[in-house]
Each structure stands twice: as structure tokens, then as C-alpha cells.
Write a protein that holds these residues in place. Structure first.
Motif, PDB file in Angstrom:
ATOM      1  N   GLY A  78      18.458  -5.641   0.685  1.00 53.54           N
ATOM      2  CA  GLY A  78      19.451  -4.789   1.334  1.00 53.54           C
ATOM      3  C   GLY A  78      20.154  -3.828   0.402  1.00 53.54           C
ATOM      4  N   SER A  79      19.735  -3.756  -0.844  1.00 56.49           N
ATOM      5  CA  SER A  79      20.401  -2.887  -1.811  1.00 56.49           C
ATOM      6  C   SER A  79      19.954  -1.427  -1.686  1.00 56.49           C
ATOM      7  CB  SER A  79      20.153  -3.397  -3.231  1.00 56.49           C
ATOM      8  OG  SER A  79      18.771  -3.667  -3.432  1.00 56.49           O
ATOM      9  N   ALA A  80      18.656  -1.189  -1.696  1.00 57.11           N
ATOM     10  CA  ALA A  80      18.126   0.175  -1.663  1.00 57.11           C
ATOM     11  C   ALA A  80      18.599   1.004  -0.464  1.00 57.11           C
ATOM     12  CB  ALA A  80      16.598   0.144  -1.709  1.00 57.11           C
ATOM     13  N   PRO A  81      18.787   0.407   0.727  1.00 53.80           N
ATOM     14  CA  PRO A  81      19.243   1.204   1.870  1.00 53.80           C
ATOM     15  C   PRO A  81      20.599   1.868   1.654  1.00 53.80           C
ATOM     16  CG  PRO A  81      18.412  -0.913   2.603  1.00 53.80           C
ATOM     17  CD  PRO A  81      18.459  -0.968   1.117  1.00 53.80           C
ATOM     18  N   ILE A  82      21.407   1.340   0.742  1.00 55.93           N
ATOM     19  CA  ILE A  82      22.712   1.945   0.464  1.00 55.93           C
ATOM     20  C   ILE A  82      22.514   3.344  -0.104  1.00 55.93           C
ATOM     21  CG2 ILE A  82      24.843   1.718  -0.881  1.00 55.93           C
ATOM     22  CD1 ILE A  82      24.453  -1.328  -0.771  1.00 55.93           C
ATOM     23  N   ALA A  83      21.481   3.513  -0.938  1.00 53.52           N
ATOM     24  CA  ALA A  83      21.156   4.842  -1.469  1.00 53.52           C
ATOM     25  C   ALA A  83      20.494   5.707  -0.397  1.00 53.52           C
ATOM     26  CB  ALA A  83      20.231   4.713  -2.677  1.00 53.52           C
ATOM     27  N   ALA A  84      19.676   5.088   0.451  1.00 56.06           N
ATOM     28  CA  ALA A  84      19.005   5.840   1.521  1.00 56.06           C
ATOM     29  C   ALA A  84      20.018   6.506   2.445  1.00 56.06           C
ATOM     30  CB  ALA A  84      18.095   4.906   2.320  1.00 56.06           C
ATOM     31  N   ALA A  85      21.147   5.838   2.676  1.00 51.65           N
ATOM     32  CA  ALA A  85      22.162   6.345   3.601  1.00 51.65           C
ATOM     33  C   ALA A  85      22.809   7.638   3.116  1.00 51.65           C
ATOM     34  CB  ALA A  85      23.243   5.279   3.813  1.00 51.65           C
ATOM     35  N   ALA A  86      22.701   7.937   1.816  1.00 51.20           N
ATOM     36  CA  ALA A  86      23.327   9.138   1.262  1.00 51.20           C
ATOM     37  C   ALA A  86      22.432  10.368   1.387  1.00 51.20           C
ATOM     38  CB  ALA A  86      23.678   8.912  -0.209  1.00 51.20           C
ATOM     39  N   ASN A 123      22.239 -12.189  -5.899  1.00 55.31           N
ATOM     40  CA  ASN A 123      21.149 -11.316  -5.473  1.00 55.31           C
ATOM     41  C   ASN A 123      20.391 -11.924  -4.305  1.00 55.31           C
ATOM     42  OD1 ASN A 123      18.616  -9.457  -7.297  1.00 55.31           O
ATOM     43  ND2 ASN A 123      20.327  -8.734  -6.111  1.00 55.31           N
ATOM     44  N   GLY A 124      20.093 -13.216  -4.418  1.00 52.47           N
ATOM     45  CA  GLY A 124      19.374 -13.918  -3.354  1.00 52.47           C
ATOM     46  C   GLY A 124      20.195 -14.060  -2.084  1.00 52.47           C
ATOM     47  N   LEU A 125      21.497 -14.342  -2.245  1.00 51.42           N
ATOM     48  CA  LEU A 125      22.367 -14.523  -1.079  1.00 51.42           C
ATOM     49  C   LEU A 125      22.525 -13.231  -0.281  1.00 51.42           C
ATOM     50  CD1 LEU A 125      25.161 -16.854  -2.549  1.00 51.42           C
ATOM     51  CD2 LEU A 125      23.361 -17.471  -0.917  1.00 51.42           C
ATOM     52  N   MET A 126      22.422 -12.078  -0.957  1.00 53.13           N
ATOM     53  CA  MET A 126      22.476 -10.791  -0.251  1.00 53.13           C
ATOM     54  C   MET A 126      21.401 -10.709   0.821  1.00 53.13           C
ATOM     55  SD  MET A 126      22.879  -8.078  -3.385  1.00 53.13           S
ATOM     56  CE  MET A 126      22.386  -6.698  -2.359  1.00 53.13           C
ATOM     57  N   ALA A 127      20.248 -11.296   0.524  1.00 50.42           N
ATOM     58  CA  ALA A 127      19.101 -11.167   1.423  1.00 50.42           C
ATOM     59  C   ALA A 127      19.334 -11.850   2.765  1.00 50.42           C
ATOM     60  CB  ALA A 127      17.851 -11.748   0.760  1.00 50.42           C
ATOM     61  N   ILE A 128      20.102 -12.935   2.783  1.00 46.20           N
ATOM     62  CA  ILE A 128      20.234 -13.716   4.017  1.00 46.20           C
ATOM     63  C   ILE A 128      20.829 -12.901   5.162  1.00 46.20           C
ATOM     64  CG2 ILE A 128      21.290 -15.762   5.060  1.00 46.20           C
ATOM     65  CD1 ILE A 128      21.064 -17.114   2.303  1.00 46.20           C
ATOM     66  N   PRO A 129      22.044 -12.315   5.026  1.00 42.47           N
ATOM     67  CA  PRO A 129      22.557 -11.496   6.133  1.00 42.47           C
ATOM     68  C   PRO A 129      21.700 -10.271   6.407  1.00 42.47           C
ATOM     69  CG  PRO A 129      23.976 -11.321   4.198  1.00 42.47           C
ATOM     70  CD  PRO A 129      23.015 -12.429   3.933  1.00 42.47           C
ATOM     71  N   ALA A 174      12.250  -0.583   7.180  1.00 46.16           N
ATOM     72  CA  ALA A 174      13.143  -0.993   8.271  1.00 46.16           C
ATOM     73  C   ALA A 174      14.610  -0.945   7.854  1.00 46.16           C
ATOM     74  CB  ALA A 174      12.771  -2.401   8.739  1.00 46.16           C
ATOM     75  N   GLU A 175      14.931  -1.483   6.680  1.00 48.03           N
ATOM     76  CA  GLU A 175      16.334  -1.525   6.269  1.00 48.03           C
ATOM     77  C   GLU A 175      16.864  -0.128   5.963  1.00 48.03           C
ATOM     78  OE1 GLU A 175      16.188  -4.441   3.184  1.00 48.03           O
ATOM     79  OE2 GLU A 175      15.263  -3.099   1.703  1.00 48.03           O
ATOM     80  N   SER A 176      15.988   0.774   5.514  1.00 46.93           N
ATOM     81  CA  SER A 176      16.409   2.152   5.241  1.00 46.93           C
ATOM     82  C   SER A 176      16.654   2.921   6.536  1.00 46.93           C
ATOM     83  CB  SER A 176      15.362   2.863   4.381  1.00 46.93           C
ATOM     84  OG  SER A 176      15.220   2.226   3.123  1.00 46.93           O
ATOM     85  N   VAL A 177      15.822   2.663   7.547  1.00 45.04           N
ATOM     86  CA  VAL A 177      16.018   3.285   8.864  1.00 45.04           C
ATOM     87  C   VAL A 177      17.390   2.913   9.433  1.00 45.04           C
ATOM     88  CG1 VAL A 177      15.279   3.191  11.286  1.00 45.04           C
ATOM     89  CG2 VAL A 177      13.592   3.530   9.477  1.00 45.04           C
ATOM     90  N   PHE A 203      27.744  -9.906   3.124  1.00 43.81           N
ATOM     91  CA  PHE A 203      26.802  -9.084   2.369  1.00 43.81           C
ATOM     92  C   PHE A 203      27.528  -8.256   1.308  1.00 43.81           C
ATOM     93  CE2 PHE A 203      24.773  -5.025   1.522  1.00 43.81           C
ATOM     94  CZ  PHE A 203      23.494  -5.410   1.168  1.00 43.81           C
ATOM     95  N   SER A 204      28.638  -7.656   1.680  1.00 44.90           N
ATOM     96  CA  SER A 204      29.380  -6.794   0.759  1.00 44.90           C
ATOM     97  C   SER A 204      29.916  -7.574  -0.429  1.00 44.90           C
ATOM     98  CB  SER A 204      30.533  -6.095   1.498  1.00 44.90           C
ATOM     99  OG  SER A 204      30.048  -5.277   2.542  1.00 44.90           O
ATOM    100  N   ILE A 205      30.419  -8.777  -0.182  1.00 44.76           N
ATOM    101  CA  ILE A 205      30.934  -9.626  -1.261  1.00 44.76           C
ATOM    102  C   ILE A 205      29.813  -9.990  -2.224  1.00 44.76           C
ATOM    103  CG2 ILE A 205      31.896 -11.901  -1.807  1.00 44.76           C
ATOM    104  CD1 ILE A 205      33.485 -11.717   0.821  1.00 44.76           C
ATOM    105  N   PHE A 206      28.678 -10.409  -1.675  1.00 43.92           N
ATOM    106  CA  PHE A 206      27.532 -10.781  -2.525  1.00 43.92           C
ATOM    107  C   PHE A 206      27.046  -9.577  -3.331  1.00 43.92           C
ATOM    108  CE2 PHE A 206      26.452 -14.075   0.964  1.00 43.92           C
ATOM    109  CZ  PHE A 206      27.306 -15.005   0.383  1.00 43.92           C
ATOM    110  N   ALA A 207      27.033  -8.388  -2.708  1.00 44.65           N
ATOM    111  CA  ALA A 207      26.541  -7.188  -3.375  1.00 44.65           C
ATOM    112  C   ALA A 207      27.451  -6.775  -4.537  1.00 44.65           C
ATOM    113  CB  ALA A 207      26.408  -6.034  -2.383  1.00 44.65           C
ATOM    114  N   VAL A 208      28.760  -6.859  -4.330  1.00 40.78           N
ATOM    115  CA  VAL A 208      29.708  -6.526  -5.404  1.00 40.78           C
ATOM    116  C   VAL A 208      29.531  -7.489  -6.572  1.00 40.78           C
ATOM    117  CG1 VAL A 208      32.137  -6.413  -6.075  1.00 40.78           C
ATOM    118  CG2 VAL A 208      31.411  -5.467  -3.870  1.00 40.78           C
ATOM    119  N   ALA A 209      29.413  -8.775  -6.269  1.00 40.78           N
ATOM    120  CA  ALA A 209      29.220  -9.783  -7.326  1.00 40.78           C
ATOM    121  C   ALA A 209      27.905  -9.545  -8.064  1.00 40.78           C
ATOM    122  CB  ALA A 209      29.248 -11.183  -6.720  1.00 40.78           C
ATOM    123  N   ALA A 210      26.847  -9.241  -7.309  1.00 41.32           N
ATOM    124  CA  ALA A 210      25.535  -9.008  -7.917  1.00 41.32           C
ATOM    125  C   ALA A 210      25.537  -7.764  -8.793  1.00 41.32           C
ATOM    126  CB  ALA A 210      24.463  -8.878  -6.839  1.00 41.32           C
TER     127      ALA A 210
END
Length: 467
Positions: free
Chosen positions: A290-298, A431-437, A115-118, A157-164
Motif C-alpha cells: 500500500g505504499s506506492a499508491p501514495i505516490a500514484a495519487a499525486a 512494513n508487514g502490518l501495513m499490508a493487512i488493511p 489495483a491499489e494505484s487505481v 494503515f496510516s500509523i503503520f506507514a508512519v512507523a515504517a
């Protein structure tokens, strides 16, 4: 209360029962919402990974890397220390039954990853360099009807991802590499740190195409290498496997049960097995973060669902294959529950090494060390891309992204030469906080996901089967 104690308490809350229910519950909801198609089409998904895509749509060239390279980049970030250290830790703290709950979380994680990759492919954009930019933040920005809510969630999400990316994707991985090489081969940590900085700079300054090419080679080789070695360990210890499997299923549902090898015992309940199994499973395969979909988008693809299915197999390979091999190697070794010189249960990489050594002697420690090194290094590459794209969303500046690449590479030296529990706790929390949004986005946009899923089933998939 000290800062470390506060951070540890926050981390325990973030990865507590509420979050785990939210993660698995979202996977269950999406599996039912999509009429179990991610499960039913798993064979198609696995076949698609190794099949060259036909040029049958106008959109297949609108990407930066091949679908296979996209999956390998995502797998590079997920197949890491969690597959070796995380599984062993879960089986000590949660008992052998934790492996069963890793399997359950992975099964429903297939739908979440799909779903998140779609959404990532559907809502991706082109940046100023003409490269694809996508992920949960763009799905929130472009998919939410209430724009300000989507914008706020995207920024968070972006802030949490950069920190993670600096923690779980960099320092902790570099630390695992330096520890493994120091303990097995006696390589000084500062030498490991310098080598990591240089190798990371060479690859990462080339951007996603460079990352995709390198991961397209490293990931399959390292996964097959570790898988074969693990199977050999299981075969050598095959006489212990039935008892090990019995412990896995018995302790997955027992109110309180015990299991262990020579010199020690692991006592765990169903709740602790569930907690550690789900938590370490998600930590390893990242379904819902929500991390893997960033690669899927490419990826170059003709339909969001096609890449959704391909990226979904990342959870299958990561947890249902690689983590399972580690878990069964430990379960069949008879080592689980063994105590160290201090009277504490052997845990983490030490336990996995002991399991491999039980079957193939000193060679076992070399194999696990090489596995940790390759797994963790590829994770550094994959997570740099995640952090880079999240930072790009926040600042839209190529100069900021370039500076991030340099800083990210230099931080690997700090991770390799310094052991800080506060870094592990902080990165685990981010890492965990990324999941919430991300999970909120999946629930809000479930109708969009279902529409794409059913459209692909009726049109593209039927057409592929006819041809």
C-alpha cells in the motif's frame, strides 16, 4: 523473554506463511478478477511510461507531478537495498530457487500494484495547500460502505506507514549506505550521516515536486547504471549461467536440494525457497503493502487506470529486471555457498560484491557500493513522502508535516551511525502490518477496481489505439 526476542517472534509471524499466502493469494484473485488485463496490457503500460500524455480529458491537470515522476518516486522507494542485499539474502537462506518465487510473486504483484494505484487516484483528495493526498487510507475512508470499518482500517494503515517510514524507509537505508561507504572507501559513518541529513533536508523541504524532480533523474540513471554492470558480470561468467539457471529451477520445486560454489554448500527446500523468495520479493517491490499508491495519487492523469498501469510497471522494473540481474549475477558467479573466515555462508551485500568481483575485479565492489548508496538514498526520499502523507491523514496540520520532515532528516544520522537489529525487526514488522488493511481494502473494493479497469479498456484504450 527479552523485548528483542518478542519482536523477532512477532516479525516471524507477520511475515510467516499466512501473510505470504494472503499477499500472493490477493494478487492471484485480482489477476483472475481483472481477466488477466494487467498481464495482457503490460506492453501498453511500459509504452505509457515513456509517452507524454495527450490532453484528452478534464482531469489530467488534477495532480502535482507528471505520471513519470510519480512512477519514479514510487520506484525510488522500492528500488533499494532489497534489490542488492535482499536478493542475496534470499538466495542464501532460501537457496537459488528463491529467485524463481520472487518472479512468481512479482507476476501476480503486477495486478496488486495496478489495483491499489487505481484506488489511490480514484479516491484522492486535495489538502489545505491544494496538493493531492491519496493512498489506501483515502480508499478505505471514501470507498467503504460501512464507514466506521473504513475509518478504523485507514487510521491503522496510516500509523503503520508512519512507523515504517522511520525504519525500513530511513534508518535501515542510511545504515546500509554508511556500512557500504565505510567498508569500500573508508568513509567514517558520522560523515555519511551528516551528508545524508543535509542532502535530505535540501530535497525534502521542497515537498513532492522537489522529490519528483530529483527522483526523475536519480532513479533512471542508477537503474541503468546497475543494470548494465550486472549484465557485464553475467556475460563474463556466461559459462556458469546454465548451471546457475538449472539450480534456480531445480531448487524452486525440490523437497530438499543443495547448491553452492567453492568452499561451501546451500541446502534448502521448496518451502524455504518459496518463503524467502516471496518475502524478499514483496520487501523489494512492495506490491500489496500500500505504499506506492501514495505516490500514484499525486500524478496528473485523465483516468485512474492509466496511472494504475504506469505504476504497475514499478513491480516489473524492480523485481523482473533489477532483482533478476542481481540474482543471475550471483547464480553465474559460482560464489553462492562460499564460506567466510568464520565458516558461515557469505550473505547480503558481501555476496553481491563477491559476485561482481568474480567478473570485473575490484571495480565490482565500487559498482555495488555506489548502487547501494544511490538506491538507498532514493528510498529515503520516497518513503519520507509516504510517511508524510500518512501523518497528514492523521493530523491534517501543515505544521506537523513540516516538523516531521525535519525529524525524518535528523533520524538519517542516527541510522547511519547506529546498527540496531531491533530497528530492522520493528520496521520489518510495521512494513508487514501495513499490508493487512491494504489487502482487505483491495478485496472489499474489487468491484470498483474491475469497473475502472473494464471502462478504461472499452473507452480510453480503444480510443488510444485508433489514434
Amino acid at each position: 523473554m527479552s523485548f528483542e526476542a518478542i519482536l523477532s517472534a512477532v516479525n516471524d509471524f507477520v511475515w510467516g506463511p499466512i501473510m505470504l499466502v494472503f499477499l500472493v493469494g490477493t494478487g492471484i484473485f485480482l489477476t483472475i478478477r481483472l481477466k488477466f488485463l494487467p498481464w495482457r496490457n503490460l506492453g501498453h503500460a511500459l509504452k505509457s511510461v515513456f509517452t507524454r500524455q495527450k490532453k484528452n480529458g478534464a482531469g489530467e491537470d488534477s495532480g502535482d507531478i507528471s505520471p513519470f515522476q510519480s512512477l519514479m518516486t514510487a520506484l525510488a522507494a522500492t528500488i533499494g537495498t532489497g534489490n542488492i542485499v535482499g536478493v542475496a539474502t534470499a538466495m542464501v537462506l532460501g537457496g537459488p530457487g528463491a529467485l524463481f518465487w520472487m518472479w512468481i510473486s512479482a507476476l501476480f504483484g503486477l495486478s496488486t500494484k495496478y489495483a491499489e494505484s487505481v484506488l489511490a487516484v480514484k479516491y484522492r483528495e486535495k489538502n489545505s495547500k491544494g496538493e493531492m493526498a491519496g493512498g489506501p487510507m483515502y480508499a478505505m475512508k471514501n470507498g467503504f460502505k460501512v464507514k466506521w470499518i473504513g475509518a478504523v482500517l485507514a487510521v491503522l494503515f496510516s500509523i503503520f506507514a508512519v512507523a515504517a517510514s522511520f525504519g525500513i524507509g530511513n534508518m535501515t537505508q542510511a545504515n546500509s549506505i554508511s556500512d557500504a561507504l565505510m567498508n569500500t572507501f573508508g568513509v567514517p559513518t558520522w560523515i555519511t550521516g551528516i551528508v545524508l541529513v543535509v542532502l535530505s533536508l535540501i530535497v525534502l523541504l521542497g515537498g513532492i515536486k522537489s522529490i519528483g524532480r530529483v527522483c526523475g533523474v536519480i532513479v533512471p540513471v542508477m537503474a541503468v547504471f546497475y543494470f548494465v554492470a550486472g549484465i557485464i558480470v553475467i556475460i563474463v561468467n556466461i559459462q556458469n549461467l546454465p548451471a546457475g539457471l538449472a539450480d534456480i529451477f531445480r531448487m524452486a520445486f525440490s523437497v530438499e536440494a543443495a547448491a553452492g560454489g567453492v568452499g561451501g554448500t546451500i541446502i534448502a527446500s521448496m518451502l524455504s525457497a518459496m518463503r524467502w523468495g516471496v518475502a524478499r520479493g514483496v520487501f523489494s517491490n512492495e506490491a500489496g503493502l500500500g505504499s506506492a499508491p501514495i505516490a500514484a495519487a499525486a500524478a496528473k492523469t485523465d483516468h485512474p487506470s492509466r496511472q494504475g498501469y504506469i505504476n504497475m510497471t514499478g513491480t516489473f522494473f524492480d523485481t523482473l529486471v533489477v532483482c533478476t540481474v542481481t540474482g543471475l549475477a550471483i547464480a553465474s558467479s559460482g560464489i553462492l555457498g562460499t564460506l567466510d573466515a568464520a565458516g558461515e555462508p557469505i550473505i547480503g551485500a558481501t555476496l553481491t560484491i563477491a559476485a561482481f568481483q568474480s567478473a570485473i575485479g575490484p571495480l565490482g565492489s565500487y559498482i555495488v557500493t555506489i548502487g547501494i548508496t544511490l538506491f538507498a538514498y532514493s528510498t529515503i526520499l520516497g518513503w519520507e513522502y509516504y510517511g508524510e502523507k500518512s501523518l497528514e491523514y492523521l493530523f491534517k496540520s501543515p505544521a506537523v508535516v513540516t516538523a516531521y520532515r525535519f525529524v525524518f532528516c535528523l533520524v538519517t544520522f542516527l541510522g547511519a551511525t547506529t546498527t540496531l537489529q531491533v530497528v530492522w525487526d520493528f520496521s520489518d514488522t510495521m512494513n508487514g502490518l501495513m499490508a493487512i488493511p491494504n489487502l482487505i481494502s483491495l478485496l472489499v473494493l474489487n468491484k470498483v477496481i474491475a469497473t475502472e479497469c473494464f471502462d478504461y479498456q472499452k473507452t480510453v484504450l480503444k480510443s488510444d489505439k485508433k489514434n
